[in-house]
Design an enzyme around this catalytic site. Structure first.
Site, PDB file in Angstrom:
ATOM      1  N   ASP A   1       0.812  -1.217   0.000  1.00 23.07           N
ATOM      2  CA  ASP A   1       0.000   0.000   0.000  1.00 23.07           C
ATOM      3  C   ASP A   1       0.847   1.270   0.000  1.00 23.07           C
ATOM      4  O   ASP A   1       0.525   2.251  -0.664  1.00 23.07           O
ATOM      5  CB  ASP A   1      -0.924   0.041   1.222  1.00 23.07           C
ATOM      6  CG  ASP A   1      -2.004  -1.023   1.116  1.00 23.07           C
ATOM      7  OD1 ASP A   1      -2.031  -1.720   0.082  1.00 23.07           O
ATOM      8  OD2 ASP A   1      -2.794  -1.150   2.065  1.00 23.07           O
TER       9      ASP A   1
ATOM     10  N   TYR B   1       2.025   2.185  -3.407  1.00 21.21           N
ATOM     11  CA  TYR B   1       0.907   2.686  -4.198  1.00 21.21           C
ATOM     12  C   TYR B   1       0.622   4.140  -3.807  1.00 21.21           C
ATOM     13  O   TYR B   1       0.473   5.018  -4.663  1.00 21.21           O
ATOM     14  CB  TYR B   1      -0.329   1.807  -3.952  1.00 21.21           C
ATOM     15  CG  TYR B   1      -1.567   2.290  -4.663  1.00 21.21           C
ATOM     16  CD1 TYR B   1      -1.857   1.889  -5.953  1.00 21.21           C
ATOM     17  CD2 TYR B   1      -2.448   3.168  -4.025  1.00 21.21           C
ATOM     18  CE1 TYR B   1      -2.984   2.342  -6.613  1.00 21.21           C
ATOM     19  CE2 TYR B   1      -3.586   3.632  -4.668  1.00 21.21           C
ATOM     20  CZ  TYR B   1      -3.846   3.217  -5.962  1.00 21.21           C
ATOM     21  OH  TYR B   1      -4.962   3.681  -6.597  1.00 21.21           O
ATOM     22  N   ASP B   2       0.571   4.385  -2.516  1.00 19.54           N
ATOM     23  CA  ASP B   2       0.300   5.747  -2.035  1.00 19.54           C
ATOM     24  C   ASP B   2       1.367   6.717  -2.529  1.00 19.54           C
ATOM     25  O   ASP B   2       1.089   7.875  -2.807  1.00 19.54           O
ATOM     26  CB  ASP B   2       0.255   5.782  -0.498  1.00 19.54           C
ATOM     27  CG  ASP B   2      -0.940   5.004   0.033  1.00 19.54           C
ATOM     28  OD1 ASP B   2      -1.853   4.727  -0.759  1.00 19.54           O
ATOM     29  OD2 ASP B   2      -0.935   4.657   1.233  1.00 19.54           O
TER      30      ASP B   2
ATOM     31  N   SER C   1     -36.616  -4.148 -13.138  1.00 12.55           N
ATOM     32  CA  SER C   1     -36.452  -4.821 -11.850  1.00 12.55           C
ATOM     33  C   SER C   1     -36.669  -6.314 -12.080  1.00 12.55           C
ATOM     34  O   SER C   1     -36.789  -6.746 -13.231  1.00 12.55           O
ATOM     35  CB  SER C   1     -37.420  -4.253 -10.830  1.00 12.55           C
ATOM     36  OG  SER C   1     -38.718  -4.550 -11.245  1.00 12.55           O
ATOM     37  N   LEU C   2     -36.709  -7.084 -11.021  1.00  8.21           N
ATOM     38  CA  LEU C   2     -36.791  -8.539 -11.189  1.00  8.21           C
ATOM     39  C   LEU C   2     -37.998  -9.108 -10.470  1.00  8.21           C
ATOM     40  O   LEU C   2     -38.382  -8.614  -9.403  1.00  8.21           O
ATOM     41  CB  LEU C   2     -35.542  -9.189 -10.583  1.00  8.21           C
ATOM     42  CG  LEU C   2     -34.208  -8.984 -11.289  1.00  8.21           C
ATOM     43  CD1 LEU C   2     -33.074  -9.492 -10.411  1.00  8.21           C
ATOM     44  CD2 LEU C   2     -34.205  -9.714 -12.621  1.00  8.21           C
TER      45      LEU C   2
ATOM     46  N   ARG D   1     -31.126   4.349 -10.436  1.00 11.36           N
ATOM     47  CA  ARG D   1     -32.200   3.716 -11.198  1.00 11.36           C
ATOM     48  C   ARG D   1     -33.426   4.618 -11.276  1.00 11.36           C
ATOM     49  O   ARG D   1     -34.087   4.690 -12.310  1.00 11.36           O
ATOM     50  CB  ARG D   1     -32.556   2.387 -10.531  1.00 11.36           C
ATOM     51  CG  ARG D   1     -33.681   1.659 -11.210  1.00 11.36           C
ATOM     52  CD  ARG D   1     -33.850   0.258 -10.625  1.00 11.36           C
ATOM     53  NE  ARG D   1     -34.961  -0.401 -11.262  1.00 11.36           N
ATOM     54  CZ  ARG D   1     -36.213  -0.271 -10.876  1.00 11.36           C
ATOM     55  NH1 ARG D   1     -36.508   0.471  -9.834  1.00 11.36           N
ATOM     56  NH2 ARG D   1     -37.188  -0.884 -11.520  1.00 11.36           N
TER      57      ARG D   1
ATOM     58  N   GLU E   1     -24.405  -2.939  -8.919  1.00 14.04           N
ATOM     59  CA  GLU E   1     -24.969  -2.640  -7.609  1.00 14.04           C
ATOM     60  C   GLU E   1     -23.909  -1.954  -6.752  1.00 14.04           C
ATOM     61  O   GLU E   1     -22.779  -2.438  -6.634  1.00 14.04           O
ATOM     62  CB  GLU E   1     -25.392  -3.967  -6.958  1.00 14.04           C
ATOM     63  CG  GLU E   1     -26.308  -3.835  -5.781  1.00 14.04           C
ATOM     64  CD  GLU E   1     -27.779  -3.667  -6.173  1.00 14.04           C
ATOM     65  OE1 GLU E   1     -28.072  -3.461  -7.375  1.00 14.04           O
ATOM     66  OE2 GLU E   1     -28.622  -3.726  -5.264  1.00 14.04           O
TER      67      GLU E   1
ATOM     68  N   LYS F   1     -30.180 -15.738 -14.786  1.00 13.28           N
ATOM     69  CA  LYS F   1     -30.498 -15.091 -16.061  1.00 13.28           C
ATOM     70  C   LYS F   1     -30.269 -16.093 -17.178  1.00 13.28           C
ATOM     71  O   LYS F   1     -29.240 -16.788 -17.170  1.00 13.28           O
ATOM     72  CB  LYS F   1     -29.563 -13.890 -16.289  1.00 13.28           C
ATOM     73  CG  LYS F   1     -29.704 -12.832 -15.214  1.00 13.28           C
ATOM     74  CD  LYS F   1     -28.602 -11.801 -15.294  1.00 13.28           C
ATOM     75  CE  LYS F   1     -28.681 -10.902 -14.065  1.00 13.28           C
ATOM     76  NZ  LYS F   1     -27.524 -10.042 -13.911  1.00 13.28           N
TER      77      LYS F   1
ATOM     78  N   LYS G   1     -35.079 -15.616  -3.648  1.00 10.70           N
ATOM     79  CA  LYS G   1     -34.791 -14.890  -2.409  1.00 10.70           C
ATOM     80  C   LYS G   1     -34.364 -15.801  -1.257  1.00 10.70           C
ATOM     81  O   LYS G   1     -34.812 -16.934  -1.132  1.00 10.70           O
ATOM     82  CB  LYS G   1     -36.030 -14.090  -1.975  1.00 10.70           C
ATOM     83  CG  LYS G   1     -36.475 -13.044  -2.975  1.00 10.70           C
ATOM     84  CD  LYS G   1     -35.438 -11.946  -3.176  1.00 10.70           C
ATOM     85  CE  LYS G   1     -35.473 -10.925  -2.093  1.00 10.70           C
ATOM     86  NZ  LYS G   1     -36.316  -9.772  -2.365  1.00 10.70           N
TER      87      LYS G   1
ATOM     88  N   CYS H   1     -18.844  -7.179  40.006  1.00  5.90           N
ATOM     89  CA  CYS H   1     -17.945  -6.969  41.146  1.00  5.90           C
ATOM     90  C   CYS H   1     -18.350  -5.761  41.986  1.00  5.90           C
ATOM     91  O   CYS H   1     -17.736  -5.493  43.010  1.00  5.90           O
ATOM     92  CB  CYS H   1     -16.509  -6.807  40.662  1.00  5.90           C
ATOM     93  SG  CYS H   1     -16.234  -5.272  39.764  1.00  5.90           S
TER      94      CYS H   1
HETATM   95  S1  IVH Z   1     -30.143  -7.915 -12.886  1.00  4.71           S
HETATM   96  C1  IVH Z   1     -32.955  -7.022 -16.007  1.00  4.71           C
HETATM   97  N1  IVH Z   1     -28.337  -8.894 -11.272  1.00  4.71           N
HETATM   98  O1  IVH Z   1     -31.820  -6.300  -7.843  1.00  4.71           O
HETATM   99  C2  IVH Z   1     -32.191  -7.392 -14.843  1.00  4.71           C
HETATM  100  N2  IVH Z   1     -29.864  -7.279 -10.437  1.00  4.71           N
HETATM  101  O2  IVH Z   1     -34.743  -6.598  -8.027  1.00  4.71           O
HETATM  102  C3  IVH Z   1     -32.081  -6.333 -13.840  1.00  4.71           C
HETATM  103  N3  IVH Z   1     -29.498  -6.679  -8.093  1.00  4.71           N
HETATM  104  O3  IVH Z   1     -32.530  -3.337  -9.563  1.00  4.71           O
HETATM  105  C4  IVH Z   1     -31.239  -6.578 -12.714  1.00  4.71           C
HETATM  106  N4  IVH Z   1     -27.782  -8.009  -7.759  1.00  4.71           N
HETATM  107  O4  IVH Z   1     -30.484  -3.396  -8.028  1.00  4.71           O
HETATM  108  C5  IVH Z   1     -29.378  -8.054 -11.414  1.00  4.71           C
HETATM  109  N5  IVH Z   1     -26.672  -9.824  -9.923  1.00  4.71           N
HETATM  110  C6  IVH Z   1     -27.716  -8.983 -10.080  1.00  4.71           C
HETATM  111  C7  IVH Z   1     -28.178  -8.177  -9.027  1.00  4.71           C
HETATM  112  C8  IVH Z   1     -29.262  -7.337  -9.250  1.00  4.71           C
HETATM  113  C9  IVH Z   1     -28.581  -7.100  -7.218  1.00  4.71           C
HETATM  114  C10 IVH Z   1     -30.562  -5.697  -7.805  1.00  4.71           C
HETATM  115  C11 IVH Z   1     -30.624  -4.560  -8.792  1.00  4.71           C
HETATM  116  C12 IVH Z   1     -31.996  -4.595  -9.374  1.00  4.71           C
HETATM  117  C13 IVH Z   1     -32.746  -5.373  -8.348  1.00  4.71           C
HETATM  118  C14 IVH Z   1     -33.904  -6.073  -8.980  1.00  4.71           C
END
Ligand code: IVH
Length: 669
Positions: free
Chosen positions: A34, A37-38, A83-84, A137, A174, A291, A315, A412
């Protein structure tokens, strides 16, 4: 030097720094210590200060934050940030897979699995390989411009590495804070009397959404990338997994846990494995994401509302649960630190039953306004001690009582004092306090200290209650008869304990100094002290100036060490321990072992009998140098378990590779 010369100097420094960032953040294999690097960074800073016209926005110095903003401006996402959907069990996941197989008319499909990090999504645009802007987002179609803040995140490259990146590359990932970063941040907030964060996610969100990016720069934010937004130029890859690999070569950090899986069964196995690994990861994950790997198949699947049909989040059980706070006790630590502990109605948190949780200190209890009888939120994440995060005030019953810390030690009876400038109260009883004594003995016997096998917490408590031991030195006077008379202790176990005690007599100075339990002297400091002074007598005789000369030792720690050895009782215990036969082999090394003088060592992999710090300080004590990268100048590479790429580099350069045993021999010769 002419300006031109400075220009090339600056370019060279930036190149070097970017290279070392890549080694450190992406490959996890730093080549430089380190301090080196510094030094490079400082050199660059100095030149830029004298020649501000040479500063470019992608210079590694430009991460310190800029002038505060009045508000964030908006950025429209050309490719929406989706979102997912969630699966909470195996059936829901199999249903997801079935929908895909039916639509694609295939009998299995490849998935990429990644941990689902619990932070917040950001998108970063690179134009010609240079970071252009970053946004949150937001509602998925418009987010906030957080460019200044994202620039301060060290894992975000300001300039991409490697080559072949498209002209416009938008990457998504993220932003999060690790368990360690979260603890440090909250400790520092407490010290400054500022608000603490309830969880790493809130801390990350609060830090990223700072209008003053100079504050963001002080926060331990990290990023892991998991996907793409808009891409113009080179065609990327045909699959998600290939993309992830490419991102890595460009210096964009991806999850080391990402895996390519054959089918849905692979996903289920991955889930089980990650559930087990979850607690040992350095950051919080709330599930895993699967995915569909191939982009053409993703495209065929399309999306519903705001979520793709080709991805899903599986989850994990939550790390926060609600339960009732029954009462509050205080616990006295090894150094007298008093911690209020919540006794809870037992509740299962992320798979483990929790009935006790820390409340940190009185100020925290007051600030959070937690009262006895309240329903509270408890958190247990990673291997961090469970804590009470907050009280649910809307459910407060009339009888809920405020808590006030006792003024005398429950153990004590000595006064509890709280120095103005410290967050914690302490029992003033010292070794007169049996709670402190017991904790000191537990620490002495613990694995990383003297490692006395079989001498667990319960046994230490029994030995104290029966009056068989007053301090650690009494352990070595225990007899088989005394031990076998204890509850649940047979002759055999008693013998084993005596054998273990005998075995630990042969130890190292590092372990011994750590085992003494001096305030704020952890393993690394103990190693540094042992390495620097070489003998216990010298450590004991050192004055403030001598101590401060040791790396890792500041004035406060120096004062603690001095005070410890000034204490009559402590000196007596140390003498008794030595008399009982505790010894270590290295105290003569410093003077006699000349063979290692000026030799250069590189350590790689896990060492079984000593920590890396320990090995380093012992080598340094012999006049050897320890470097973090292998070169022709290296004399020895010490390969522990799971060694890194350094071993193959050593082989290629013909550098001698030795194992831990050989190192140990060299050290004691
Ligand atoms: S993919 C179209 N991959 O989860 C796919 N999301 O509930 C969009 N997240 O908004 C997201 N880890 O903030 C993806 N390995 C990951 C992730 C991830 C965390 C979060 C992300 C997203 C949210 C969706």
């Amino acid at each position: 030097m002419s300006n031109k010369k400075y220009q090339s100097q600056v370019e060279l420094l930036r190149k070097q720094i970017n290279h070392h960032n890549f080694q450190y953040y992406i490959l996890d294999d730093p080549e430089l210590p380190d301090t080196e690097y510094d030094r490079l960074l400082k050199e660059l800073q100095d030149i830029e200060k004298a020649h501000p016209e040479l500063i470019t926005p992608d210079s590694p110095t430009q991460r310190v934050g800029a002038k505060p903003l009045k508000h964030f401006s908006e950025i429209k996402h050309e490719v929406p940030m989706l979102s997912l959907g969630n699966a909470f069990n195996e059936k829901e996941l199999r249903d997801f897979d079935r929908r895909i197989l039916d639509k694609l008319e295939v009998d299995h499909v490849e998935y990429v699995a990644e941990p689902k990090l619990d932070g917040l999504a950001v998108t970063i645009m690179y134009r010609d390989g240079i970071m252009n802007y970053a946004a949150t987002r937001g509602d998925g179609s418009t987010g906030e411009d957080v460019t200044q803040n994202i620039r301060t995140v060290k894992t975000v490259p300001l300039k991409l590495s490697g080559n072949g990146w498209p002209k416009l590359l938008e990457v998504r990932g993220e932003v999060f804070i690790s368990h360690k970063g979260f603890k440090l941040l909250n400790d520092s907030q407490r010290k400054k009397d500022e608000k603490t964060f309830a969880n790493p996610r809130n801390a990350a969100a609060g830090s990223l959404r700072q209008l003053d990016s100079r504050i963001t720069a002080t926060r331990p934010l990290e990023i892991i990338f998991y996907g793409l937004g808009k891409v113009v130029g080179n065609n990327l890859s045909l699959s998600h997994f290939e993309t992830l690999k490419k991102l890595k070569t460009w210096g964009l950090r991806i999850s080391p846990e990402a895996r390519l899986l054959k089918d849905v069964q692979g996903c289920l196995d991955y889930y089980k494995k990650m559930l087990k690994t979850r607690d040992s990861l350095p950051y919080e994950i709330d599930g895993v994401v699967y995915k569909v790997n191939h982009y053409n198949l993703q495209k065929k699947m399309g999306q519903v509302a705001r979520a793709p049909r080709w991805a899903i989040a599986h989850k994990f059980p939550a790390v926060e649960e609600m339960t009732r706070l029954l009462s509050i006790d205080v616990q006295v630590g090894r150094t007298g630190k008093i911690t209020p502990v919540a006794r809870l109605e037992p509740v299962t948190v992320a798979g483990v039953t929790v009935s006790n949780a820390t409340l940190h200190n009185q100020d925290e209890i007051d600030r959070k306004d937690v009262r006895i009888g309240d329903m509270v939120i408890v958190r247990r994440a990673g291997d961090v001690i469970p804590e009470v995060v907050s009280a649910i005030k809307s459910e407060r019953k009339k009888g809920a009582r405020k808590y006030k810390m006792p003024t005398s030690c429950p153990d004590c009876g000595s006064a509890i004092i709280k120095p103005e400038d410290e967050a914690h109260a302490r029992c003033s009883g010292g070794l007169y306090c049996s709670a402190q004594r017991v904790e000191a003995i537990k620490h002495f016997a613990s694995r990383r200290a003297m490692d006395i096998e079989g001498l667990g917490d319960k046994l230490v408590e029994q030995l104290d209650e029966t009056g068989l031991i007053q301090d650690v030195s009494d352990l070595f006077g225990l007899t088989q008869i005394q031990l076998s008379e204890l509850d649940r202790m047979g002759e055999k176990s008693a013998n084993n304990i005596l054998l273990a005690l005998e075995k630990t007599k042969s130890t190292t100075l590092d372990r011994f100094v750590f085992a003494l339990g001096i305030r704020q002297v952890g393993e690394a400091t103990a190693s540094a002290l042992a390495g620097h002074f070489g003998t216990l007598d010298k450590i004991m005789a050192a004055d403030q100036d001598d101590l401060i000369a040791v790396p890792d030792v500041g004035p406060v720690v120096a004062e603690n060490i001095k005070q410890f050895f000034r204490d009559k009782h402590n000196k007596y215990v140390v003498r008794k321990l030595i008399k009982a036969g505790i010894h270590w082999p290295v105290n003569s090394v410093k003077i006699t072992n000349q063979k290692l003088r000026d030799k250069t060592f590189v350590l790689t992999g896990t060492l079984a009998s000593m920590s890396r710090e320990n090995a380093k300080s012992r080598l340094k004590a012999c006049g050897a140098k320890v470097s973090s990268s292998v070169s022709k100048k290296t004399d020895y590479v010490v390969a522990g378990e799971n060694p890194g790429t350094k071993v193959s580099k050593a082989e290629a350069l013909g550098v001698k590779i030795i194992n831990e045993k050989t190192l140990e021999k060299m050290l004691v010769e």
